[in-house]
Design a protein around this motif. Structure first.
Motif, PDB file in Angstrom:
ATOM      1  N   MET A 140      22.316  15.295  -3.623  1.00 17.54           N
ATOM      2  CA  MET A 140      23.464  15.557  -2.762  1.00 17.54           C
ATOM      3  C   MET A 140      24.715  14.809  -3.226  1.00 17.54           C
ATOM      4  SD  MET A 140      22.544  17.802  -0.681  1.00 17.54           S
ATOM      5  CE  MET A 140      21.312  18.485  -1.751  1.00 17.54           C
ATOM      6  N   GLY A 141      24.541  13.625  -3.760  1.00 15.70           N
ATOM      7  CA  GLY A 141      25.681  12.895  -4.326  1.00 15.70           C
ATOM      8  C   GLY A 141      26.282  13.639  -5.507  1.00 15.70           C
ATOM      9  N   GLN A 148      35.396  17.420  -6.618  1.00 17.36           N
ATOM     10  CA  GLN A 148      36.573  16.705  -7.111  1.00 17.36           C
ATOM     11  C   GLN A 148      36.975  15.517  -6.238  1.00 17.36           C
ATOM     12  OE1 GLN A 148      37.526  17.584 -10.125  1.00 17.36           O
ATOM     13  NE2 GLN A 148      36.053  19.258 -10.001  1.00 17.36           N
ATOM     14  N   HIS A 149      36.036  14.967  -5.487  1.00 19.04           N
ATOM     15  CA  HIS A 149      36.287  13.728  -4.763  1.00 19.04           C
ATOM     16  C   HIS A 149      35.953  12.552  -5.671  1.00 19.04           C
ATOM     17  CE1 HIS A 149      36.246  16.388  -1.226  1.00 19.04           C
ATOM     18  NE2 HIS A 149      37.057  15.485  -0.720  1.00 19.04           N
ATOM     19  N   SER A 150      36.300  11.363  -5.233  1.00 17.05           N
ATOM     20  CA  SER A 150      36.077  10.178  -6.067  1.00 17.05           C
ATOM     21  C   SER A 150      34.586   9.901  -6.233  1.00 17.05           C
ATOM     22  CB  SER A 150      36.763   8.962  -5.440  1.00 17.05           C
ATOM     23  OG  SER A 150      36.062   8.546  -4.294  1.00 17.05           O
ATOM     24  N   ILE A 151      34.272   9.194  -7.305  1.00 20.87           N
ATOM     25  CA  ILE A 151      32.882   8.850  -7.576  1.00 20.87           C
ATOM     26  C   ILE A 151      32.364   7.863  -6.530  1.00 20.87           C
ATOM     27  CG2 ILE A 151      33.388   6.965  -9.176  1.00 20.87           C
ATOM     28  CD1 ILE A 151      30.564   9.481  -9.586  1.00 20.87           C
ATOM     29  N   LEU A 152      33.249   7.034  -5.987  1.00 15.47           N
ATOM     30  CA  LEU A 152      32.849   6.085  -4.949  1.00 15.47           C
ATOM     31  C   LEU A 152      32.420   6.822  -3.685  1.00 15.47           C
ATOM     32  CD1 LEU A 152      32.552   3.160  -4.053  1.00 15.47           C
ATOM     33  CD2 LEU A 152      34.938   3.234  -3.302  1.00 15.47           C
ATOM     34  N   LEU A 153      33.220   7.810  -3.273  1.00 17.21           N
ATOM     35  CA  LEU A 153      32.872   8.573  -2.082  1.00 17.21           C
ATOM     36  C   LEU A 153      31.594   9.376  -2.300  1.00 17.21           C
ATOM     37  CD1 LEU A 153      33.598   9.353   0.781  1.00 17.21           C
ATOM     38  CD2 LEU A 153      35.063  11.159  -0.140  1.00 17.21           C
ATOM     39  N   GLY A 159      25.842  10.078  -1.219  1.00 17.67           N
ATOM     40  CA  GLY A 159      24.474  10.111  -1.739  1.00 17.67           C
ATOM     41  C   GLY A 159      23.628   8.983  -1.193  1.00 17.67           C
ATOM     42  N   LEU A 160      24.213   7.785  -1.089  1.00 18.90           N
ATOM     43  CA  LEU A 160      23.479   6.632  -0.564  1.00 18.90           C
ATOM     44  C   LEU A 160      23.117   6.828   0.903  1.00 18.90           C
ATOM     45  CD1 LEU A 160      22.442   3.765  -1.156  1.00 18.90           C
ATOM     46  CD2 LEU A 160      24.657   2.924  -0.346  1.00 18.90           C
ATOM     47  N   VAL A 161      24.051   7.306   1.700  1.00 17.92           N
ATOM     48  CA  VAL A 161      23.784   7.525   3.131  1.00 17.92           C
ATOM     49  C   VAL A 161      22.695   8.584   3.313  1.00 17.92           C
ATOM     50  CG1 VAL A 161      24.792   8.462   5.256  1.00 17.92           C
ATOM     51  CG2 VAL A 161      26.024   6.730   3.945  1.00 17.92           C
TER      52      VAL A 161
END
Length: 125
Positions: free
Chosen positions: A87-88, A95-100, A105-107
Motif C-alpha cells: 500500500m505504501g 506523486q506524494h512525498s516519500i515520507l507521506l 504504509g507504516l500505519v
C-alpha cells in the motif's frame, strides 16, 4: 504394488495459486491505473503493472505456503509488512512525498499486524 511408483517430481496444482493470482492481477491493474493518471497508456506503465502484480502474486503465494510454520506473532508481522509495503508503494505512485507514502504504509502495516495477530490469537489454541 510395484505399479504404485513413487513420484519423482511434486504435483503442481493451480488451486494454491487462485487467491494470489486474483490479488496480483487486481494490484497490477490498479498500479497501472494510478501510474497512468488520466494520460495515455505507455509501455513503462504496462511493465510496472506486470512487475508489481507478479511480485505481489509471488509474495502472497510464498507467505501462504510458509505461514503455518511461523509462530503467530511472526506470521502477523509478515502479513503486516506485505500489506504495508504494497500500500505504501501504491500511494507513492500518486506523486506524494516519500515520507507521506512511508507513513501511510507504516500505519496500514501496523494495523494489519494488529488485526491479523488478534485473528490468529483467537483461532489458535
Amino acid at each position: 504394488m510395484a505399479h504404485a511408483a513413487i513420484r519423482t517430481r511434486p504435483h503442481v496444482s493451480l488451486r494454491g495459486w487462485r487467491v494470489p493470482l486474483l490479488f496480483g492481477a487486481a494490484y497490477g491493474i490498479y498500479t497501472q491505473f494510478i501510474a497512468r493518471s488520466g494520460g495515455a497508456a505507455n509501455f513503462g506503465q504496462l511493465a510496472l503493472a506486470l512487475a508489481s502484480g507478479l511480485a505481489l502474486t509471488v509474495l502472497i503465494y510464498g507467505l501462504l505456503r510458509v505461514q503455518h510454520t511461523l509462530p503467530r506473532e511472526l506470521r502477523a508481522g509478515a502479513w503486516g509488512v506485505l500489506v504495508g509495503g504494497a500500500m505504501g508503494f501504491l500511494y507513492s505512485l500518486t506523486q506524494h512525498s516519500i515520507l507521506l507514502s512511508s507513513v501511510i504504509g507504516l500505519v496500514l502495516g501496523v494495523s494489519t499486524t494488529l488485526v491479523t495477530f488478534y485473528a490468529f490469537y483467537m483461532r489458535e489454541p
